[in-house]
Design a protein around this motif. Sequence first.
Motif, PDB file in Angstrom:
ATOM      1  N   TYR A 122      -3.891   4.707  -6.653  1.00  0.00           N
ATOM      2  CA  TYR A 122      -3.328   3.430  -6.208  1.00  0.00           C
ATOM      3  C   TYR A 122      -2.189   3.752  -5.238  1.00  0.00           C
ATOM      4  N   ARG A 123      -2.122   2.978  -4.163  1.00  0.00           N
ATOM      5  CA  ARG A 123      -1.123   3.218  -3.122  1.00  0.00           C
ATOM      6  C   ARG A 123      -0.249   1.992  -2.930  1.00  0.00           C
ATOM      7  N   ILE A 124       0.994   2.264  -2.477  1.00  0.00           N
ATOM      8  CA  ILE A 124       1.956   1.186  -2.246  1.00  0.00           C
ATOM      9  C   ILE A 124       1.523   0.383  -1.024  1.00  0.00           C
ATOM     10  N   ASP A 125       1.442  -0.938  -1.189  1.00  0.00           N
ATOM     11  CA  ASP A 125       1.080  -1.821  -0.073  1.00  0.00           C
ATOM     12  C   ASP A 125       2.328  -2.330   0.632  1.00  0.00           C
ATOM     13  N   THR A 126       3.235  -2.974  -0.126  1.00  0.00           N
ATOM     14  CA  THR A 126       4.487  -3.488   0.437  1.00  0.00           C
ATOM     15  C   THR A 126       5.610  -3.243  -0.557  1.00  0.00           C
ATOM     16  N   VAL A 127       6.838  -3.212  -0.038  1.00  0.00           N
ATOM     17  CA  VAL A 127       8.046  -3.080  -0.859  1.00  0.00           C
ATOM     18  C   VAL A 127       8.979  -4.233  -0.522  1.00  0.00           C
ATOM     19  N   ASP A 143       2.041   5.385   0.463  1.00  0.00           N
ATOM     20  CA  ASP A 143       2.268   6.482  -0.482  1.00  0.00           C
ATOM     21  C   ASP A 143       1.588   6.183  -1.808  1.00  0.00           C
ATOM     22  N   VAL A 144       1.250   7.241  -2.544  1.00  0.00           N
ATOM     23  CA  VAL A 144       0.686   7.090  -3.879  1.00  0.00           C
ATOM     24  C   VAL A 144       1.724   6.446  -4.795  1.00  0.00           C
ATOM     25  N   PHE A 145       1.285   5.516  -5.610  1.00  0.00           N
ATOM     26  CA  PHE A 145       2.182   4.824  -6.537  1.00  0.00           C
ATOM     27  C   PHE A 145       2.511   5.763  -7.697  1.00  0.00           C
ATOM     28  N   ASP A 146       3.635   6.472  -7.562  1.00  0.00           N
ATOM     29  CA  ASP A 146       4.043   7.518  -8.503  1.00  0.00           C
ATOM     30  C   ASP A 146       5.306   7.057  -9.225  1.00  0.00           C
ATOM     31  N   VAL A 147       5.237   6.968 -10.561  1.00  0.00           N
ATOM     32  CA  VAL A 147       6.382   6.495 -11.336  1.00  0.00           C
ATOM     33  C   VAL A 147       7.578   7.424 -11.176  1.00  0.00           C
ATOM     34  N   SER A 148       7.354   8.729 -11.057  1.00  0.00           N
ATOM     35  CA  SER A 148       8.464   9.664 -10.893  1.00  0.00           C
ATOM     36  C   SER A 148       9.211   9.422  -9.582  1.00  0.00           C
ATOM     37  N   VAL A 149       8.496   8.980  -8.544  1.00  0.00           N
ATOM     38  CA  VAL A 149       9.155   8.651  -7.269  1.00  0.00           C
ATOM     39  C   VAL A 149       9.998   7.387  -7.436  1.00  0.00           C
ATOM     40  N   LEU A 150       9.516   6.422  -8.223  1.00  0.00           N
ATOM     41  CA  LEU A 150      10.324   5.221  -8.493  1.00  0.00           C
ATOM     42  C   LEU A 150      11.616   5.601  -9.206  1.00  0.00           C
ATOM     43  N   ASP A 151      11.513   6.503 -10.187  1.00  0.00           N
ATOM     44  CA  ASP A 151      12.719   6.949 -10.888  1.00  0.00           C
ATOM     45  C   ASP A 151      13.673   7.667  -9.937  1.00  0.00           C
ATOM     46  N   ALA A 152      13.128   8.484  -9.023  1.00  0.00           N
ATOM     47  CA  ALA A 152      13.978   9.194  -8.069  1.00  0.00           C
ATOM     48  C   ALA A 152      14.678   8.215  -7.132  1.00  0.00           C
ATOM     49  N   GLU A 153      13.996   7.123  -6.741  1.00  0.00           N
ATOM     50  CA  GLU A 153      14.623   6.118  -5.881  1.00  0.00           C
ATOM     51  C   GLU A 153      15.742   5.387  -6.614  1.00  0.00           C
ATOM     52  N   ARG A 154      15.550   5.095  -7.885  1.00  0.00           N
ATOM     53  CA  ARG A 154      16.608   4.471  -8.683  1.00  0.00           C
ATOM     54  C   ARG A 154      17.828   5.386  -8.755  1.00  0.00           C
ATOM     55  N   ASN A 176      20.284  -0.759 -14.007  1.00  0.00           N
ATOM     56  CA  ASN A 176      20.509  -1.958 -13.198  1.00  0.00           C
ATOM     57  C   ASN A 176      19.397  -2.175 -12.174  1.00  0.00           C
ATOM     58  N   ILE A 177      18.468  -1.240 -12.092  1.00  0.00           N
ATOM     59  CA  ILE A 177      17.355  -1.367 -11.150  1.00  0.00           C
ATOM     60  C   ILE A 177      16.050  -1.281 -11.928  1.00  0.00           C
ATOM     61  N   LEU A 178      15.163  -2.244 -11.693  1.00  0.00           N
ATOM     62  CA  LEU A 178      13.829  -2.171 -12.269  1.00  0.00           C
ATOM     63  C   LEU A 178      12.806  -2.524 -11.192  1.00  0.00           C
ATOM     64  N   PHE A 179      11.562  -2.140 -11.445  1.00  0.00           N
ATOM     65  CA  PHE A 179      10.485  -2.393 -10.490  1.00  0.00           C
ATOM     66  C   PHE A 179       9.419  -3.264 -11.144  1.00  0.00           C
ATOM     67  N   ARG A 235      -4.404  -1.302  -4.182  1.00  0.00           N
ATOM     68  CA  ARG A 235      -3.118  -1.495  -3.505  1.00  0.00           C
ATOM     69  C   ARG A 235      -2.129  -2.094  -4.496  1.00  0.00           C
ATOM     70  N   VAL A 236      -0.853  -1.729  -4.335  1.00  0.00           N
ATOM     71  CA  VAL A 236       0.210  -2.167  -5.241  1.00  0.00           C
ATOM     72  C   VAL A 236       1.300  -2.859  -4.430  1.00  0.00           C
ATOM     73  N   LYS A 237       1.617  -4.086  -4.807  1.00  0.00           N
ATOM     74  CA  LYS A 237       2.766  -4.767  -4.223  1.00  0.00           C
ATOM     75  C   LYS A 237       3.968  -4.487  -5.120  1.00  0.00           C
ATOM     76  N   LEU A 238       4.961  -3.840  -4.549  1.00  0.00           N
ATOM     77  CA  LEU A 238       6.107  -3.353  -5.322  1.00  0.00           C
ATOM     78  C   LEU A 238       7.329  -4.191  -5.010  1.00  0.00           C
ATOM     79  N   ARG A 239       8.027  -4.575  -6.065  1.00  0.00           N
ATOM     80  CA  ARG A 239       9.241  -5.381  -5.904  1.00  0.00           C
ATOM     81  C   ARG A 239      10.380  -4.734  -6.687  1.00  0.00           C
ATOM     82  N   MET A 240      11.487  -4.423  -5.974  1.00  0.00           N
ATOM     83  CA  MET A 240      12.662  -3.852  -6.622  1.00  0.00           C
ATOM     84  C   MET A 240      13.613  -4.970  -7.011  1.00  0.00           C
TER      85      MET A 240
END
Length: 803
Positions: A153-158, A184-195, A214-217, A227-232
Amino acid sequence: MRRACRCLVAVALSLAGSACSVTRHIPEGGYFLQRVRIEDDKATPRRERIAASELEKYVRQTPNKRLLGTNFYVWLYEQADSARDNGWNNWKRRVGEAPVLFDLSLTERSVQNLKVYMDSKGFFSSRATCEVDTVSRRRRAKVTFRTFQGAPYRIDTVSYEFQDRSLSPLILSDTAGTLLHAGDVFDVSVLDAERERITARLREQGYYNFSVSNILFRADTLTGDNRVKLRMVVRQNLTGYDDRGRPRTEDNRVYRIDRINVFPDYDPAAFRTDTALLSRLDTIHYRGLNVVSEKRPALRPAVLRQAIPLYPGYLYDASQVNRTYSDLMALGYFRSAKISFEERPQGADSADFVPFPAASPADTAARSSVREGYLTCNILCTPTLRQSFKVDLEGSTTSSFYGLKATLGYQNRNIFRGAESFDVSFTAGYEFMKAPDAKKKRATEFGITTGLTFPRFLLPWRTGRQRSVVQPRTKVELSVNFQDRPYYRRTLSSAGIAYMWSNNRYSSFSLRPVDINVVNVRDLDMSFLMVDNPDSEGEELTPNRYLLESFNTQFIGGLSFGYSYNNQRRNLNGNATNIRFNLETAGNLIDGVEHLFFSPSKSDKPYYTIFGIPYAQYFRTDLSVSRKIMLGGVTALVGHIYGGVAMAYGNSSSVPFDRQFYCGGSNGMRGWTPRTLGQGSVPDPHGSFPVQTGDVKLEANLELRFPVWGIVHGATFFDLGNVWYIRQNPSEYSDDAVFHFDRFYKQLGFNTGLGLRFDIKFAVLRLDWGIQLHNPNNPAGERWIHDFKWKNTALNFGVGYPF
């Protein structure tokens, strides 16, 4: 020797045979877990493939560790008599390992873990299977896990949702540095690194209470086509709960430092047990610091002020807090330091707001100010032992030579109450030549070195506070060393001043603007410098004029610069790179001043002098690069490359002996003792005393490090290298000793060997046994060594890793 080898092989075969019998105590219906293997998905592109080494940690069962391919530890454990409780049986059980039995439930759980992990990496259509082989070997199980990742699964929009609208300008202005990109591949570890990245940036701008929570996705995977629609979502700060249990939140505050309390003599035990201690404490106010101690502080407040970049009224900055810790520990005086913060209580009607820009003029909903809070900073520093002693030992031996060197050192870490470190060391060395034709078989060495290190730059002019320079230090050194060798006696005296500093990451620098050495040579016997006369057809010997000049009494005055890079601190048990570069030059300033102001005359001598002593003029540079690659939890493969060149000019015809390069010893070519390899392929240069040095050095090393048992680690290594002269001089030495690009690779020495390392936490004791494979100094046709002889080996002892 052949009989000893046969005995060794027999012992190894018997050990291997006995270590294979590990299944006789396995209960009926059970299986000894012989092997666990993971096969990654070869159909997935390499850059997106999850490696087998990455999946290993999610497998619940691990086989017993092995020794040289055998189940030695299980075999040793089973040799213990369970009916007897004595030291011998307890030792077998302690060193050995109980056999790991195959467990189907743990295997099934491992399959589930692999599936969950691949899902977290964005491969939701992945699957994992396992295959258990209990047939190929009796009562043993071999487990193979296979993974299939499938399409990711890949990120479509942020997009962003700001529940705390005051943070919108800060986060949106930094989207160029985001780790999340469409495609990019929807990788949970990358989400944690962005937080963590956003949290670190905000905590450097005053947001003390902001954390990754204080940050969740929110991810929408129902759009189709993988495709994944991602919202921070950036949330407000949780302040508590009301009487109905509902959370109370408010916008995140910016915090300033209100007070800074420093306890330079903090004793945790005394603070816990002495109830009257607080009443005896006194406070000294110095440039924003409150220095709290029971008696006069052991460190002057000015030294603490220089090491602490925090001031009252400054915004909280997590990076400056980390730098405060590093600078305090870099003083070398404290054993530990702890920095804590306390929020200053504020009333509910507090309205301390500070201006803050909106995201854009059109963003009318963005707030133009944030609430401000205040922190009390407490810095608790526990001193280490003010005085200490150390002892270092280093030894090496071959069939014709052995030596031992000992160093006794003393250190005072706070001699003038300014964290000045005074150290003095005494060195004594003894060497013995076993060669029967040596005129004098013993060599001794005595020396004393003293230094005084200041935790700041000592300069003849006044400077402001340079916060771009991290951990500045100045070291003043004096040393005297007396050497009584079989063919000469000399005294080496040196004095210098060095400036050392580092940056905020992994680099450190050193500059020695004053580096003075005086080499006084006496009782020089030229017989040990004799070599074959290149112009003679017979066996006529002449002195090596180049080496002879390098042993003259000389005055060496110059400057040097050093740089090192080491990222080992980033991951203590991971891959690491170490780079060292040095540049040294001598005699240029002296030569320029002499010619500019004094118009010196050589008279009947071929050189100029200072204080009646010839001064050396040369340059020298070297580069060392090493790389450590972890192959497991402890096993590592380490590679090392070294190159150096030196050249004399002007007032010198040769580089001083101590500035020349050499091969051999515990940190280089371990099949040779120091100064016994080279130069080039000069046939049989060895005399009764080793003096093989050169102007050029090339060396490469490869070492595999692995655990053996407890604090004992093993290593197997391969080294190659040699030294050469840089200039041709047919009247002084053979052309075989000169570096040539078209043939230097044919003149390299090769050796292999085994080593033991004893890791006693504060030091690593090392014993290496090197065996020569190719000796370029042997006669042509005999350089590749096929038969094992003790004279072709070297045993080296050292402290610490070689590279």
